[in-house]
Motif scaffolding. Structure first.
Motif, mmCIF file in Angstrom:
data_model
loop_
_atom_site.group_PDB
_atom_site.id
_atom_site.type_symbol
_atom_site.label_atom_id
_atom_site.label_comp_id
_atom_site.label_asym_id
_atom_site.label_seq_id
_atom_site.Cartn_x
_atom_site.Cartn_y
_atom_site.Cartn_z
ATOM 1 N N ILE A 138 0.872 -1.168 0.000
ATOM 2 C CA ILE A 138 0.000 0.000 0.000
ATOM 3 C C ILE A 138 0.913 1.223 0.000
ATOM 4 O O ILE A 138 1.505 1.565 1.025
ATOM 5 N N ASN A 139 1.037 1.859 -1.153
ATOM 6 C CA ASN A 139 1.934 3.005 -1.267
ATOM 7 C C ASN A 139 1.343 4.042 -2.198
ATOM 8 O O ASN A 139 1.435 3.920 -3.400
ATOM 9 N N PRO A 140 0.694 5.064 -1.658
ATOM 10 C CA PRO A 140 0.672 5.398 -0.245
ATOM 11 C C PRO A 140 -0.557 4.882 0.504
ATOM 12 O O PRO A 140 -1.622 4.743 -0.050
ATOM 13 N N LEU A 141 -0.322 4.644 1.816
ATOM 14 C CA LEU A 141 -1.416 4.546 2.780
ATOM 15 C C LEU A 141 -1.555 5.977 3.287
ATOM 16 O O LEU A 141 -0.568 6.559 3.716
ATOM 17 N N VAL A 142 -2.742 6.552 3.194
ATOM 18 C CA VAL A 142 -2.827 7.964 3.568
ATOM 19 C C VAL A 142 -3.627 8.189 4.843
ATOM 20 O O VAL A 142 -4.530 7.420 5.179
ATOM 21 N N VAL A 143 -3.233 9.241 5.538
ATOM 22 C CA VAL A 143 -4.048 9.784 6.615
ATOM 23 C C VAL A 143 -4.968 10.780 5.937
ATOM 24 O O VAL A 143 -4.500 11.744 5.306
ATOM 25 N N SER A 144 -6.273 10.487 5.970
ATOM 26 C CA SER A 144 -7.243 11.323 5.266
ATOM 27 C C SER A 144 -8.455 11.490 6.163
ATOM 28 O O SER A 144 -9.028 10.503 6.633
ATOM 29 N N GLU A 145 -8.824 12.735 6.409
ATOM 30 C CA GLU A 145 -9.934 13.039 7.319
ATOM 31 C C GLU A 145 -9.806 12.246 8.619
ATOM 32 O O GLU A 145 -10.756 11.657 9.127
ATOM 33 N N GLY A 146 -8.578 12.190 9.125
ATOM 34 C CA GLY A 146 -8.334 11.553 10.414
ATOM 35 C C GLY A 146 -8.131 10.042 10.358
ATOM 36 O O GLY A 146 -7.475 9.470 11.202
#
Ligand code: GDP
Ligand code: MN
Length: 387
Positions: A197-205
Protein backbone atom coordinates in the motif's frame (compact mmCIF):
# COMPACT_ATOMS: atom_id res chain seq x y z
CA UNK A 1 0.55 -13.35 -10.98
CA UNK A 2 0.05 -9.62 -10.76
CA UNK A 3 -3.28 -7.95 -10.08
CA UNK A 4 -4.34 -4.56 -11.37
CA UNK A 5 -4.84 -1.84 -8.79
CA UNK A 6 -8.65 -1.98 -9.15
CA UNK A 7 -8.62 -5.76 -8.67
CA UNK A 8 -6.32 -5.49 -5.67
CA UNK A 9 -8.53 -2.86 -4.06
CA UNK A 10 -11.66 -4.91 -4.66
CA UNK A 11 -10.02 -7.92 -3.03
CA UNK A 12 -8.62 -5.92 -0.09
CA UNK A 13 -11.98 -4.19 0.34
CA UNK A 14 -13.63 -7.60 0.77
CA UNK A 15 -11.22 -8.26 3.63
CA UNK A 16 -12.25 -5.00 5.27
CA UNK A 17 -9.32 -2.80 4.24
CA UNK A 18 -10.55 0.79 3.75
CA UNK A 19 -10.20 1.83 0.10
CA UNK A 20 -11.67 4.83 -1.79
CA UNK A 21 -14.86 4.24 -3.76
CA UNK A 22 -14.22 3.96 -7.45
CA UNK A 23 -15.31 2.57 -10.79
CA UNK A 24 -13.47 1.13 -13.75
CA UNK A 25 -13.92 2.79 -17.16
CA UNK A 26 -12.84 1.68 -20.62
CA UNK A 27 -13.96 4.82 -22.48
CA UNK A 28 -13.86 8.57 -21.79
CA UNK A 29 -17.69 8.64 -21.64
CA UNK A 30 -17.68 5.92 -19.01
CA UNK A 31 -15.08 7.85 -17.04
CA UNK A 32 -17.29 10.93 -17.13
CA UNK A 33 -20.32 8.93 -15.96
CA UNK A 34 -18.22 7.40 -13.17
CA UNK A 35 -17.08 10.86 -12.06
CA UNK A 36 -20.69 12.07 -12.00
CA UNK A 37 -21.72 9.08 -9.89
CA UNK A 38 -18.81 9.64 -7.50
CA UNK A 39 -19.65 13.29 -6.87
CA UNK A 40 -17.49 15.24 -9.33
CA UNK A 41 -13.96 15.58 -7.95
CA UNK A 42 -12.09 12.42 -8.85
CA UNK A 43 -8.71 10.91 -9.59
CA UNK A 44 -8.32 9.10 -12.92
CA UNK A 45 -5.71 6.33 -12.73
CA UNK A 46 -4.29 4.27 -15.59
CA UNK A 47 -4.49 0.53 -14.89
CA UNK A 48 -1.29 -1.17 -16.01
CA UNK A 49 0.91 -3.75 -14.31
CA UNK A 50 3.58 -1.21 -13.40
CA UNK A 51 4.15 1.42 -10.78
CA UNK A 52 5.44 4.96 -11.03
CA UNK A 53 2.28 6.02 -12.86
CA UNK A 54 2.03 9.25 -10.86
CA UNK A 55 5.30 10.60 -12.27
CA UNK A 56 4.57 9.19 -15.73
CA UNK A 57 1.27 11.05 -16.14
CA UNK A 58 -0.97 8.08 -15.37
CA UNK A 59 -2.63 9.60 -12.28
CA UNK A 60 -4.69 12.78 -12.83
CA UNK A 61 -6.62 14.77 -10.26
CA UNK A 62 -9.80 16.10 -11.93
CA UNK A 63 -12.11 18.80 -10.58
CA UNK A 64 -15.22 17.81 -12.53
CA UNK A 65 -16.66 15.11 -14.83
CA UNK A 66 -15.58 16.81 -18.11
CA UNK A 67 -12.00 16.93 -16.80
CA UNK A 68 -12.24 13.22 -15.95
CA UNK A 69 -13.48 12.50 -19.46
CA UNK A 70 -10.54 14.42 -20.94
CA UNK A 71 -8.01 12.73 -18.64
CA UNK A 72 -9.35 9.29 -19.55
CA UNK A 73 -9.24 10.24 -23.24
CA UNK A 74 -5.60 11.21 -22.90
CA UNK A 75 -4.69 7.87 -21.30
CA UNK A 76 -6.87 5.18 -22.90
CA UNK A 77 -5.50 3.28 -25.85
CA UNK A 78 -2.08 4.88 -25.54
CA UNK A 79 1.14 3.56 -24.09
CA UNK A 80 2.07 4.87 -20.65
CA UNK A 81 5.78 5.01 -19.94
CA UNK A 82 6.99 4.84 -16.34
CA UNK A 83 10.36 3.89 -14.88
CA UNK A 84 8.98 0.34 -14.49
CA UNK A 85 7.60 -0.23 -18.01
CA UNK A 86 10.70 0.18 -20.15
CA UNK A 87 10.82 2.76 -22.95
CA UNK A 88 8.03 1.19 -25.01
CA UNK A 89 5.50 1.59 -22.16
CA UNK A 90 2.23 -0.30 -21.66
CA UNK A 91 -0.97 0.42 -23.52
CA UNK A 92 -3.69 1.58 -21.11
CA UNK A 93 -6.87 -0.49 -21.59
CA UNK A 94 -8.75 0.75 -18.52
CA UNK A 95 -8.73 3.55 -16.03
CA UNK A 96 -9.88 3.54 -12.44
CA UNK A 97 -11.97 6.58 -11.52
CA UNK A 98 -11.93 7.22 -7.78
CA UNK A 99 -13.34 9.85 -5.47
CA UNK A 100 -10.54 12.33 -4.75
CA UNK A 101 -9.43 12.45 -1.15
CA UNK A 102 -7.63 15.14 0.78
CA UNK A 103 -4.27 13.85 1.93
CA UNK A 104 -2.74 14.79 5.26
CA UNK A 105 0.15 12.33 5.17
CA UNK A 106 1.43 9.64 2.82
CA UNK A 107 2.76 6.49 4.50
CA UNK A 108 4.01 3.16 3.20
CA UNK A 109 2.90 -0.35 4.22
CA UNK A 110 4.07 -3.59 2.66
CA UNK A 111 3.75 -7.27 3.45
CA UNK A 112 5.94 -9.94 1.96
CA UNK A 113 7.49 -13.26 2.85
CA UNK A 114 10.86 -12.99 4.58
CA UNK A 115 12.33 -16.30 3.52
CA UNK A 116 15.19 -16.14 5.96
CA UNK A 117 12.89 -15.56 8.93
CA UNK A 118 10.27 -17.89 7.44
CA UNK A 119 7.63 -15.37 8.40
CA UNK A 120 5.61 -12.66 6.79
CA UNK A 121 7.14 -9.28 7.50
CA UNK A 122 5.09 -6.10 7.66
CA UNK A 123 7.14 -3.07 6.65
CA UNK A 124 6.09 0.50 7.30
CA UNK A 125 7.56 3.87 6.56
CA UNK A 126 6.59 7.47 7.00
CA UNK A 127 8.16 8.11 3.58
CA UNK A 128 5.12 7.00 1.58
CA UNK A 129 4.20 7.96 -1.96
CA UNK A 130 7.81 7.79 -3.14
CA UNK A 131 9.85 4.90 -4.41
CA UNK A 132 10.36 2.65 -1.43
CA UNK A 133 13.39 0.96 -3.01
CA UNK A 134 15.16 4.29 -2.94
CA UNK A 135 14.28 4.85 0.73
CA UNK A 136 15.49 1.32 1.52
CA UNK A 137 18.81 1.97 -0.21
CA UNK A 138 19.48 5.45 1.16
CA UNK A 139 17.88 5.42 4.60
CA UNK A 140 17.19 1.84 5.68
CA UNK A 141 16.42 3.04 9.21
CA UNK A 142 13.33 4.82 7.82
CA UNK A 143 11.75 1.42 7.18
CA UNK A 144 10.21 -0.21 10.22
CA UNK A 145 9.66 -3.95 10.28
CA UNK A 146 7.49 -6.29 12.29
CA UNK A 147 7.73 -10.02 11.72
CA UNK A 148 4.38 -11.77 12.13
CA UNK A 149 4.25 -14.96 14.17
CA UNK A 150 2.09 -17.39 12.17
CA UNK A 151 0.59 -18.82 15.37
CA UNK A 152 -0.76 -15.58 16.84
CA UNK A 153 -0.93 -13.28 13.81
CA UNK A 154 -0.35 -9.54 13.79
CA UNK A 155 -0.39 -8.39 17.42
CA UNK A 156 -1.67 -5.09 18.84
CA UNK A 157 1.72 -4.32 20.42
CA UNK A 158 3.32 -4.57 16.98
CA UNK A 159 0.84 -2.04 15.62
CA UNK A 160 1.58 0.23 18.57
CA UNK A 161 5.30 0.01 17.95
CA UNK A 162 4.85 0.85 14.25
CA UNK A 163 2.41 3.67 15.04
CA UNK A 164 4.92 5.12 17.45
CA UNK A 165 7.61 5.07 14.78
CA UNK A 166 5.26 6.60 12.22
CA UNK A 167 4.06 9.28 14.63
CA UNK A 168 0.39 8.35 14.50
CA UNK A 169 -2.14 9.70 16.99
CA UNK A 170 -4.36 7.52 19.17
CA UNK A 171 -7.23 7.12 16.72
CA UNK A 172 -4.86 6.37 13.83
CA UNK A 173 -3.02 3.83 15.99
CA UNK A 174 -6.31 2.04 16.61
CA UNK A 175 -6.95 2.08 12.86
CA UNK A 176 -3.49 0.63 12.16
CA UNK A 177 -4.13 -2.23 14.61
CA UNK A 178 -7.22 -3.23 12.65
CA UNK A 179 -5.65 -2.56 9.27
CA UNK A 180 -2.59 -4.70 10.01
CA UNK A 181 -4.79 -7.66 10.98
CA UNK A 182 -6.95 -7.29 7.86
CA UNK A 183 -3.98 -6.95 5.52
CA UNK A 184 -2.39 -10.04 7.01
CA UNK A 185 -5.66 -11.96 6.65
CA UNK A 186 -5.88 -10.84 3.02
CA UNK A 187 -2.25 -11.82 2.42
CA UNK A 188 -2.82 -15.33 3.75
CA UNK A 189 -6.36 -15.61 2.41
CA UNK A 190 -5.36 -15.17 -1.22
CA UNK A 191 -1.88 -16.74 -1.01
CA UNK A 192 -0.20 -13.46 -1.90
CA UNK A 193 3.53 -13.03 -2.30
CA UNK A 194 3.31 -9.24 -1.99
CA UNK A 195 0.77 -6.75 -0.71
CA UNK A 196 1.90 -3.16 -0.91
CA UNK A 197 0.00 0.00 0.00
CA UNK A 198 1.93 3.00 -1.27
CA UNK A 199 0.67 5.40 -0.24
CA UNK A 200 -1.42 4.55 2.78
CA UNK A 201 -2.83 7.96 3.57
CA UNK A 202 -4.05 9.78 6.62
CA UNK A 203 -7.24 11.32 5.27
CA UNK A 204 -9.93 13.04 7.32
CA UNK A 205 -8.33 11.55 10.41
CA UNK A 206 -8.56 7.91 9.25
CA UNK A 207 -6.29 5.58 7.31
CA UNK A 208 -7.03 4.74 3.69
CA UNK A 209 -5.30 2.58 1.05
CA UNK A 210 -4.90 5.08 -1.80
CA UNK A 211 -2.88 2.70 -3.95
CA UNK A 212 -2.61 -1.09 -3.83
CA UNK A 213 -0.28 -3.59 -5.41
CA UNK A 214 -0.91 -7.30 -4.97
CA UNK A 215 1.10 -10.18 -6.42
CA UNK A 216 -0.26 -13.69 -5.97
CA UNK A 217 1.83 -16.80 -5.53
CA UNK A 218 1.22 -18.83 -8.71
CA UNK A 219 1.65 -22.04 -6.72
CA UNK A 220 -1.41 -21.16 -4.63
CA UNK A 221 -3.65 -20.12 -7.54
CA UNK A 222 -5.32 -23.50 -7.87
CA UNK A 223 -6.99 -22.79 -4.54
CA UNK A 224 -8.49 -19.54 -5.81
CA UNK A 225 -10.50 -20.04 -8.97
CA UNK A 226 -12.03 -16.56 -8.73
CA UNK A 227 -8.61 -14.90 -8.40
CA UNK A 228 -7.11 -16.91 -11.26
CA UNK A 229 -9.75 -15.33 -13.51
CA UNK A 230 -8.29 -11.89 -12.79
CA UNK A 231 -5.24 -12.74 -14.86
CA UNK A 232 -4.72 -10.15 -17.60
CA UNK A 233 -2.97 -11.80 -20.52
CA UNK A 234 -2.67 -8.50 -22.36
CA UNK A 235 -0.20 -7.38 -19.67
CA UNK A 236 1.91 -10.51 -19.86
CA UNK A 237 4.86 -11.37 -22.05
CA UNK A 238 3.17 -13.60 -24.69
CA UNK A 239 6.08 -16.05 -24.51
CA UNK A 240 5.51 -16.43 -20.77
CA UNK A 241 1.72 -16.78 -21.15
CA UNK A 242 2.27 -19.66 -23.52
CA UNK A 243 4.88 -21.32 -21.29
CA UNK A 244 2.58 -20.81 -18.32
CA UNK A 245 -0.27 -22.63 -20.07
CA UNK A 246 2.12 -25.53 -20.70
CA UNK A 247 3.30 -25.48 -17.10
CA UNK A 248 6.92 -24.90 -18.15
CA UNK A 249 9.54 -23.13 -16.02
CA UNK A 250 10.19 -20.30 -18.45
CA UNK A 251 11.22 -16.68 -18.01
CA UNK A 252 11.37 -14.37 -21.02
CA UNK A 253 14.49 -12.19 -21.30
CA UNK A 254 15.74 -9.57 -23.72
CA UNK A 255 18.80 -11.20 -25.30
CA UNK A 256 19.25 -13.17 -28.52
CA UNK A 257 20.34 -16.66 -27.42
CA UNK A 258 17.39 -19.02 -26.97
CA UNK A 259 18.25 -21.61 -24.34
CA UNK A 260 16.74 -25.03 -23.79
CA UNK A 261 18.22 -26.71 -20.75
CA UNK A 262 17.22 -29.33 -18.20
CA UNK A 263 17.55 -28.48 -14.54
CA UNK A 264 17.33 -25.00 -13.06
CA UNK A 265 20.97 -25.05 -11.94
CA UNK A 266 22.27 -26.02 -15.37
CA UNK A 267 19.93 -23.44 -16.93
CA UNK A 268 21.34 -20.68 -14.70
CA UNK A 269 24.90 -21.79 -15.38
CA UNK A 270 24.22 -21.84 -19.12
CA UNK A 271 22.86 -18.30 -19.01
CA UNK A 272 25.93 -17.20 -17.05
CA UNK A 273 28.24 -18.75 -19.63
CA UNK A 274 26.40 -17.06 -22.49
CA UNK A 275 26.88 -13.75 -20.69
CA UNK A 276 30.51 -14.54 -19.99
CA UNK A 277 31.00 -15.04 -23.74
CA UNK A 278 29.58 -11.56 -24.28
CA UNK A 279 26.00 -12.31 -25.40
CA UNK A 280 22.62 -12.26 -23.65
CA UNK A 281 20.12 -15.09 -23.20
CA UNK A 282 16.62 -14.70 -24.70
CA UNK A 283 15.10 -16.81 -21.98
CA UNK A 284 15.49 -19.06 -19.00
CA UNK A 285 13.98 -22.47 -19.65
CA UNK A 286 14.22 -25.56 -17.49
CA UNK A 287 12.40 -28.41 -19.25
CA UNK A 288 12.73 -30.37 -16.03
CA UNK A 289 12.71 -34.12 -15.54
CA UNK A 290 9.94 -36.48 -16.61
CA UNK A 291 9.10 -34.45 -19.71
CA UNK A 292 7.60 -36.01 -22.85
CA UNK A 293 8.80 -35.44 -26.42
CA UNK A 294 5.53 -33.57 -27.10
CA UNK A 295 6.23 -31.08 -24.33
CA UNK A 296 9.85 -30.69 -25.39
CA UNK A 297 8.45 -29.82 -28.83
CA UNK A 298 6.10 -27.21 -27.34
CA UNK A 299 8.97 -25.70 -25.39
CA UNK A 300 11.18 -25.63 -28.46
CA UNK A 301 8.44 -23.93 -30.51
CA UNK A 302 8.25 -21.09 -27.96
CA UNK A 303 11.95 -20.47 -28.63
CA UNK A 304 11.51 -20.81 -32.41
CA UNK A 305 8.62 -18.32 -32.41
CA UNK A 306 10.55 -15.72 -30.43
CA UNK A 307 11.62 -12.99 -32.86
CA UNK A 308 14.47 -12.00 -30.52
CA UNK A 309 16.17 -15.36 -30.94
CA UNK A 310 19.24 -15.23 -33.22
CA UNK A 311 20.67 -18.61 -32.25
CA UNK A 312 19.60 -21.55 -30.10
CA UNK A 313 21.59 -23.38 -27.50
CA UNK A 314 20.40 -26.78 -26.31
CA UNK A 315 22.27 -27.92 -23.23
CA UNK A 316 21.05 -31.21 -21.83
CA UNK A 317 22.59 -33.43 -19.25
CA UNK A 318 20.43 -36.52 -19.48
CA UNK A 319 19.39 -38.00 -16.18
CA UNK A 320 15.71 -38.41 -15.48
CA UNK A 321 15.10 -36.74 -18.81
CA UNK A 322 16.75 -38.79 -21.55
CA UNK A 323 18.68 -37.32 -24.46
CA UNK A 324 16.59 -39.30 -26.98
CA UNK A 325 13.36 -37.76 -25.65
CA UNK A 326 14.85 -34.28 -26.04
CA UNK A 327 16.06 -35.11 -29.57
CA UNK A 328 12.64 -36.48 -30.55
CA UNK A 329 10.98 -33.33 -29.23
CA UNK A 330 13.30 -31.10 -31.25
CA UNK A 331 12.65 -33.13 -34.40
CA UNK A 332 8.88 -32.97 -33.80
CA UNK A 333 8.98 -29.22 -33.33
CA UNK A 334 10.97 -28.66 -36.50
CA UNK A 335 9.84 -31.32 -39.01
CA UNK A 336 7.43 -28.98 -40.81
CA UNK A 337 9.28 -25.71 -40.45
CA UNK A 338 13.03 -26.23 -39.99
CA UNK A 339 15.21 -23.94 -37.93
CA UNK A 340 16.20 -20.65 -39.48
CA UNK A 341 18.81 -19.71 -36.89
CA UNK A 342 22.04 -21.49 -35.91
CA UNK A 343 21.48 -24.39 -33.54
CA UNK A 344 24.17 -25.53 -31.11
CA UNK A 345 23.65 -28.60 -28.99
CA UNK A 346 25.52 -30.21 -26.19
CA UNK A 347 24.04 -33.53 -25.13
CA UNK A 348 25.46 -35.78 -22.48
CA UNK A 349 24.27 -38.41 -20.04
CA UNK A 350 21.45 -40.92 -20.38
CA UNK A 351 20.86 -42.22 -23.94
CA UNK A 352 23.22 -39.67 -25.48
CA UNK A 353 24.10 -41.95 -28.41
CA UNK A 354 20.44 -42.54 -29.25
CA UNK A 355 19.80 -38.79 -29.01
CA UNK A 356 22.68 -38.01 -31.37
CA UNK A 357 21.46 -40.63 -33.82
CA UNK A 358 17.94 -39.11 -33.91
CA UNK A 359 19.33 -35.64 -34.54
CA UNK A 360 21.83 -36.88 -37.14
CA UNK A 361 19.07 -38.63 -39.08
CA UNK A 362 16.99 -35.45 -39.12
CA UNK A 363 17.48 -32.69 -41.68
CA UNK A 364 18.67 -30.32 -38.95
CA UNK A 365 21.98 -28.54 -39.27
CA UNK A 366 23.41 -28.80 -35.77
CA UNK A 367 26.75 -27.72 -34.39
CA UNK A 368 27.71 -30.03 -31.56
CA UNK A 369 29.68 -28.95 -28.55
CA UNK A 370 31.61 -31.14 -26.19
CA UNK A 371 31.02 -29.48 -22.84
CA UNK A 372 28.99 -26.54 -21.83
CA UNK A 373 31.72 -23.91 -21.88
CA UNK A 374 32.34 -24.98 -25.47
CA UNK A 375 28.60 -24.82 -26.25
CA UNK A 376 28.36 -21.22 -25.03
CA UNK A 377 31.38 -20.09 -27.03
CA UNK A 378 30.09 -21.86 -30.18
CA UNK A 379 26.62 -20.34 -29.96
CA UNK A 380 28.02 -16.86 -29.39
CA UNK A 381 30.41 -17.35 -32.32
CA UNK A 382 27.39 -18.35 -34.41
CA UNK A 383 25.86 -14.88 -33.97
CA UNK A 384 29.14 -13.23 -34.90
CA UNK A 385 30.73 -13.02 -31.48
CA UNK A 386 30.33 -10.85 -28.39
CA UNK A 387 28.09 -7.80 -28.60
P1 GDP B 1 1.83 5.10 -8.61
O1 GDP B 1 2.62 6.34 -8.93
O2 GDP B 1 1.70 4.20 -9.81
O3 GDP B 1 2.35 4.39 -7.43
O4 GDP B 1 0.32 5.60 -8.31
P2 GDP B 1 -0.36 6.05 -6.91
O5 GDP B 1 -1.69 5.45 -6.84
O6 GDP B 1 0.53 5.78 -5.76
O7 GDP B 1 -0.53 7.62 -7.10
C1 GDP B 1 0.57 8.50 -7.13
C2 GDP B 1 0.29 9.72 -6.31
O8 GDP B 1 -0.87 10.40 -6.76
C3 GDP B 1 0.03 9.46 -4.84
O9 GDP B 1 1.20 9.29 -4.10
C4 GDP B 1 -0.73 10.72 -4.43
O10 GDP B 1 0.18 11.75 -4.09
C5 GDP B 1 -1.49 11.11 -5.69
N1 GDP B 1 -2.91 10.75 -5.55
C6 GDP B 1 -3.50 9.57 -5.83
N2 GDP B 1 -4.82 9.58 -5.48
C7 GDP B 1 -5.06 10.82 -4.94
C8 GDP B 1 -6.21 11.48 -4.36
O11 GDP B 1 -7.31 10.91 -4.23
N3 GDP B 1 -6.04 12.75 -3.93
C9 GDP B 1 -4.87 13.42 -4.04
N4 GDP B 1 -4.76 14.66 -3.59
N5 GDP B 1 -3.76 12.84 -4.55
C10 GDP B 1 -3.85 11.56 -4.99
MN1 MN C 1 1.83 4.04 -5.53
Amino acid sequence: MKLHEFQAKEMLGRFGVPVPSGRVATSPAEARAAAEALGGRVVVKAQIHAGGRGKGGGVKLCDDPPAAEAAAGAMLGKPLVTHQTGPEGRVVQRVLVEEARSIERELYLGLLVDREARQVVLMASSEGGVEIEQVAAERPEAILKEWIDPVVGFMPYQANRLADGLGLDKAQTGALRKLGVKLYEAFLGCDASLVEINPLVVSEGGLLALDAKVNLDDNGLFRHGELAELRDRAEEDPRESRANDLDLSYVGLEGGIGCMVNGAGLAMATMDLVKLEGAEPANFLDVGGGITAERVAEAFRIILDDPRVEAILVNIFGGIVRCDVIAEGIVQATHDRGVEVPLVARLDGTNVDEGRRILDESALDITYAEDFADSASKVVAAIGGAR
